[in-house]
Design a protein around this motif. Sequence first.
Motif, PDB file in Angstrom:
ATOM      1  N   ASN A   1       5.981  -4.798 -14.738  1.00 57.54           N
ATOM      2  CA  ASN A   1       5.136  -4.597 -13.557  1.00 57.54           C
ATOM      3  C   ASN A   1       5.222  -3.181 -13.000  1.00 57.54           C
ATOM      4  O   ASN A   1       4.588  -2.882 -11.981  1.00 57.54           O
ATOM      5  N   PHE A   2       5.988  -2.305 -13.660  1.00 55.77           N
ATOM      6  CA  PHE A   2       6.153  -0.928 -13.195  1.00 55.77           C
ATOM      7  C   PHE A   2       5.981   0.035 -14.374  1.00 55.77           C
ATOM      8  O   PHE A   2       6.926   0.713 -14.778  1.00 55.77           O
ATOM      9  N   PRO A   3       4.790   0.099 -14.938  1.00 56.55           N
ATOM     10  CA  PRO A   3       4.606   0.880 -16.172  1.00 56.55           C
ATOM     11  C   PRO A   3       4.841   2.372 -16.009  1.00 56.55           C
ATOM     12  O   PRO A   3       5.157   3.050 -16.992  1.00 56.55           O
TER      13      PRO A   3
ATOM     14  N   GLU B   1       0.829  -1.212   0.000  1.00 55.49           N
ATOM     15  CA  GLU B   1       0.000   0.000   0.000  1.00 55.49           C
ATOM     16  C   GLU B   1       0.862   1.260   0.000  1.00 55.49           C
ATOM     17  O   GLU B   1       0.398   2.322  -0.399  1.00 55.49           O
ATOM     18  N   GLY B   2       2.120   1.148   0.399  1.00 54.44           N
ATOM     19  CA  GLY B   2       2.996   2.307   0.445  1.00 54.44           C
ATOM     20  C   GLY B   2       3.881   2.461  -0.773  1.00 54.44           C
ATOM     21  O   GLY B   2       4.842   3.250  -0.750  1.00 54.44           O
ATOM     22  N   ALA B   3       3.584   1.753  -1.859  1.00 55.12           N
ATOM     23  CA  ALA B   3       4.445   1.816  -3.043  1.00 55.12           C
ATOM     24  C   ALA B   3       4.556   3.228  -3.593  1.00 55.12           C
ATOM     25  O   ALA B   3       5.613   3.634  -4.088  1.00 55.12           O
ATOM     26  N   GLY B   4       3.482   3.993  -3.503  1.00 61.19           N
ATOM     27  CA  GLY B   4       3.483   5.347  -4.043  1.00 61.19           C
ATOM     28  C   GLY B   4       4.327   6.322  -3.246  1.00 61.19           C
ATOM     29  O   GLY B   4       4.595   7.437  -3.722  1.00 61.19           O
ATOM     30  N   ARG B   5       4.773   5.931  -2.049  1.00 63.33           N
ATOM     31  CA  ARG B   5       5.591   6.816  -1.217  1.00 63.33           C
ATOM     32  C   ARG B   5       7.086   6.605  -1.435  1.00 63.33           C
ATOM     33  O   ARG B   5       7.903   7.323  -0.866  1.00 63.33           O
ATOM     34  N   ILE B   6       7.444   5.630  -2.250  1.00 65.34           N
ATOM     35  CA  ILE B   6       8.857   5.320  -2.494  1.00 65.34           C
ATOM     36  C   ILE B   6       9.405   6.270  -3.556  1.00 65.34           C
ATOM     37  O   ILE B   6       8.815   6.438  -4.628  1.00 65.34           O
TER      38      ILE B   6
ATOM     39  N   TRP C   1      -0.485  -1.692 -10.109  1.00 59.59           N
ATOM     40  CA  TRP C   1       0.749  -1.727 -10.880  1.00 59.59           C
ATOM     41  C   TRP C   1       1.276  -0.333 -11.183  1.00 59.59           C
ATOM     42  O   TRP C   1       2.473  -0.161 -11.437  1.00 59.59           O
ATOM     43  N   ARG C   2       0.410   0.668 -11.155  1.00 55.13           N
ATOM     44  CA  ARG C   2       0.811   2.025 -11.532  1.00 55.13           C
ATOM     45  C   ARG C   2       1.157   2.907 -10.337  1.00 55.13           C
ATOM     46  O   ARG C   2       1.469   4.088 -10.506  1.00 55.13           O
ATOM     47  N   ALA C   3       1.129   2.355  -9.131  1.00 58.06           N
ATOM     48  CA  ALA C   3       1.314   3.183  -7.939  1.00 58.06           C
ATOM     49  C   ALA C   3       2.722   3.757  -7.840  1.00 58.06           C
ATOM     50  O   ALA C   3       2.900   4.911  -7.429  1.00 58.06           O
TER      51      ALA C   3
ATOM     52  N   VAL D   1      15.037 -10.872 -15.119  1.00 55.39           N
ATOM     53  CA  VAL D   1      15.084  -9.581 -14.423  1.00 55.39           C
ATOM     54  C   VAL D   1      14.428  -8.508 -15.290  1.00 55.39           C
ATOM     55  O   VAL D   1      13.601  -7.718 -14.819  1.00 55.39           O
ATOM     56  N   TRP D   2      14.759  -8.482 -16.563  1.00 54.65           N
ATOM     57  CA  TRP D   2      14.196  -7.443 -17.439  1.00 54.65           C
ATOM     58  C   TRP D   2      12.685  -7.618 -17.594  1.00 54.65           C
ATOM     59  O   TRP D   2      11.955  -6.641 -17.764  1.00 54.65           O
ATOM     60  N   ARG D   3      12.191  -8.848 -17.524  1.00 57.74           N
ATOM     61  CA  ARG D   3      10.748  -9.082 -17.622  1.00 57.74           C
ATOM     62  C   ARG D   3       9.988  -8.371 -16.497  1.00 57.74           C
ATOM     63  O   ARG D   3       8.833  -7.979 -16.660  1.00 57.74           O
ATOM     64  N   HIS D   4      10.656  -8.211 -15.367  1.00 51.34           N
ATOM     65  CA  HIS D   4      10.015  -7.576 -14.209  1.00 51.34           C
ATOM     66  C   HIS D   4       9.671  -6.108 -14.488  1.00 51.34           C
ATOM     67  O   HIS D   4       8.834  -5.528 -13.792  1.00 51.34           O
ATOM     68  N   MET D   5      10.264  -5.499 -15.497  1.00 51.73           N
ATOM     69  CA  MET D   5       9.977  -4.101 -15.814  1.00 51.73           C
ATOM     70  C   MET D   5       8.516  -3.882 -16.160  1.00 51.73           C
ATOM     71  O   MET D   5       7.959  -2.801 -15.931  1.00 51.73           O
TER      72      MET D   5
END
Length: 264
Positions: free
Chosen positions: A224-226, A106-111, A195-197, A218-222
């Motif tokens: 998940n962070f559009p 829930e805190g992803a947007g604060r990073i 996913w967009r947070a 590792v690159w596939r993980h990108m």
Amino acid sequence: MSGTLHRPKGAPKAAIVLHGATGVPHRFYRHFAQWLAGQGYACLTYDYRDFAASAEGHVRRSSATMAEWGVQDQAAAQRFLEEACPETPLWVIGHSLGGLMVPFHEGAGRIDRLITIASGLVHLGEHPWPYRAVAAAFWYGPGPLAAKLLGYLPAKAFGTGRDLPADVYWQWRRWCTTKGFYLGDVGRVLPVPDWRAFTGDMKLVAIADDDLVPPTTVWRHMQNFPEARKSQLTVRPADYGAKKIGHIGVFQPQNATIWRDLIA
């Protein structure tokens, strides 16, 4: 949970929570965390529930799951650091599992900044040979047999880190032997992520000789962070005068010449 907050001498340039890899105790990261403190950063390292320094009894009595480690425990560690270092830029460094779960927090947007190291959505069939045979035995041979007989995974005996709660192992096994990794558990044992947070800076670091999590995963993980501003780094042993680095070696003190590039 038990952990250590490494503080710099003055006000920190950023507060960093280091989410560790499966089976790796937080003390393993202490040299890196101390180096970060020397560079002016606060760094929190910790152990997931019922593991290493956070264990309160024998691991066979634990009902912890990998989803709880990755969602609840990682989020709790981030909240602790935010309270300990208020009004300080927040960074997350995630090693392996530690870099996979941020979209579920829930805190992803604060990073402000996210650095993932050897974190990838890997499937058994993507390991190079001969390591793939070792992984197959871990998931289909002695690994599950030991977990069933003992009620926990004797990972130390297998040379894969500290002993693990059985449900952590079974969930880890399902993810690594299923196409899509953890996506099949979304909405069941994993919350539906935003996913967009996360919209900050993201650096994905792959280790060229990492048989456990090869660079392609590792690159596939990108994906998940559009919304993140992403950059990539491949760490090659020869570039740092090393013969081998592998999945966890980047944090060993003999490879300290790499550390500045990790956070650059």
